[in-house]
Design a protein around this motif. Structure first.
Motif, PDB file in Angstrom:
ATOM      1  N   ASP A  64      30.215  -2.343 -31.811  1.00  0.00           N
ATOM      2  CA  ASP A  64      28.760  -2.526 -31.765  1.00  0.00           C
ATOM      3  C   ASP A  64      28.066  -1.579 -30.785  1.00  0.00           C
ATOM      4  O   ASP A  64      26.855  -1.380 -30.862  1.00  0.00           O
ATOM      5  CB  ASP A  64      28.414  -3.971 -31.365  1.00  0.00           C
ATOM      6  N   GLU A  65      28.822  -1.000 -29.864  1.00  0.00           N
ATOM      7  CA  GLU A  65      28.200  -0.207 -28.801  1.00  0.00           C
ATOM      8  C   GLU A  65      27.582   1.114 -29.266  1.00  0.00           C
ATOM      9  O   GLU A  65      26.489   1.477 -28.847  1.00  0.00           O
ATOM     10  CB  GLU A  65      29.210   0.046 -27.678  1.00  0.00           C
ATOM     11  N   ARG A  67      25.412   3.924 -31.087  1.00  0.00           N
ATOM     12  CA  ARG A  67      24.129   3.911 -31.788  1.00  0.00           C
ATOM     13  C   ARG A  67      24.090   5.061 -32.794  1.00  0.00           C
ATOM     14  O   ARG A  67      24.902   5.992 -32.716  1.00  0.00           O
ATOM     15  CB  ARG A  67      22.982   4.070 -30.783  1.00  0.00           C
ATOM     16  N   ASP A  70      25.524   8.886 -32.451  1.00  0.00           N
ATOM     17  CA  ASP A  70      26.670   9.011 -31.553  1.00  0.00           C
ATOM     18  C   ASP A  70      27.917   9.437 -32.328  1.00  0.00           C
ATOM     19  O   ASP A  70      27.954   9.354 -33.558  1.00  0.00           O
ATOM     20  CB  ASP A  70      26.956   7.676 -30.850  1.00  0.00           C
ATOM     21  N   LYS A  90      28.691   2.084 -39.794  1.00  0.00           N
ATOM     22  CA  LYS A  90      27.576   2.443 -38.921  1.00  0.00           C
ATOM     23  C   LYS A  90      27.120   3.891 -39.168  1.00  0.00           C
ATOM     24  O   LYS A  90      27.869   4.718 -39.684  1.00  0.00           O
ATOM     25  CB  LYS A  90      27.980   2.279 -37.448  1.00  0.00           C
ATOM     26  N   ILE A  92      27.073   6.655 -37.636  1.00  0.00           N
ATOM     27  CA  ILE A  92      27.606   7.452 -36.532  1.00  0.00           C
ATOM     28  C   ILE A  92      28.609   8.451 -37.088  1.00  0.00           C
ATOM     29  O   ILE A  92      29.091   8.317 -38.211  1.00  0.00           O
ATOM     30  CB  ILE A  92      28.292   6.570 -35.467  1.00  0.00           C
TER      31      ILE A  92
END
Length: 297
Positions: A64-65, A67, A70, A90, A92
């Motif tokens: 979850d860290e 964003r 990234d 995600k 990313i």
């Protein structure tokens, strides 16, 4: 008396570690992401991790860290399949630096466990590679760390078993376990030899050197599974064996009276560390300076 220091040619970075660090170096050189993370420590060596921390690389253990924008680099040991799937959901950048040998083991487990009743994994309970391997199992899995634990597993007659190993385990013990399993009654056995050649060669060379010396040094992170294994292998042949991370841990008294000293290192140990220790050993065992042959404060 001149003392020989026997340095293992196989000591230091293996192919998987070199590839992983090369990918991270390239990502840093061409950084376009907001931030660069590694999911778990990229390798198990405190000095290397400190170096990359200084470059701004952060270690995470929660998908979850990161964003959007990234980059997350999957460590050399690999990650559980579910973690990789979550990361890929995600927005990313994902850079897979899983060691090719580990990736091969993951895929072999996925394929062969699908046609087996039980999967037997020879590996360390808390090691990140093993957690990843277990995630690819498609049948009931049993994990054991040595022959003694293996013998405690109740084998069901006529079940189909798939035996596999963490890539850095003791090859001789794995072969003994495979032989023990083969002679069980009425079981169909699939044996997957996933211990990498670099591990085998490193262990064989360590055995050869340890049998010739009075004192043996094994260099590498204390949280490095393959380094701990080298230490366990080496001390069977040279009881005066020490696991160290840096030259600052060497007391000249350790090599007092030795005519031959052995030196090897785990797969995640930088060459600069190995050379520093090699040169230091030469100094303290062959120097006439009394300050180098007495206990350091």
């Amino acid at each position: 008396m001149s003392t020989q220091v026997l340095l293992a040619e196989s000591a230091g970075f293996c192919m998987g570690v070199s590839l992983a660090l090369g990918k991270l170096d390239k990502a840093l050189e061409n950084q376009t992401s907001q931030r660069i993370f590694t999911y778990g420590p990229i390798i198990h060596n405190p000095q290397v991790l400190e170096y990359y921390h200084g470059k701004g690389v952060k270690i995470i253990d929660n998908w979850d860290e990161p964003r959007p924008g990234d980059m997350v680099l999957i460590r050399a040991h690999g990650v559980p399949l579910q973690v990789e799937e979550k990361l890929r959901e995600k927005n990313i950048d994902i850079l897979d630096a899983t060691c090719p040998k580990v990736k091969k083991a993951q895929l072999l487990i996925y394929k062969n466990s699908a046609v087996s009743d039980r999967l037997l994994i020879y590996g360390e309970l808390d090691h990140p590679e093993v957690k990843g391997l277990l995630s690819y199992a498609q049948c009931e899995a049993f994990l054991f760390e040595n022959m003694q634990e293996f013998k405690k597993i109740a084998l069901a007659p006529k079940d189909r078993y798939c035996l596999v190993s963490q890539t850095t385990q003791d090859r001789q013990e794995f072969l003994s376990i495979a032989s023990e399993l083969k002679h069980s009654q009425g079981n169909e056995i699939i044996t997957l030899d996933t211990i990498c050649d670099a591990t085998k060669d490193r262990q064989n060379e360590t055995i050869k050197i340890a049998g010739q010396v009075e004192c043996m040094f094994v260099v590498g992170g204390r949280n490095s599974g393959n380094t701990r294994r080298l230490y366990q292998v080496a001390r069977k042949y040279c009881p005066r064996c020490l696991h160290i991370e840096t030259k600052e841990e060497i007391d000249p008294e350790m090599v007092k009276g030795c005519s031959k000293v052995g030196l090897t290192a785990g797969a995640s140990t930088p060459n600069s560390t190995i050379q520093s220790i090699y040169q230091y050993l030469h100094r303290i065992i062959n120097s006439q300076d009394p300050s180098l042959t007495t206990r350091r404060s």
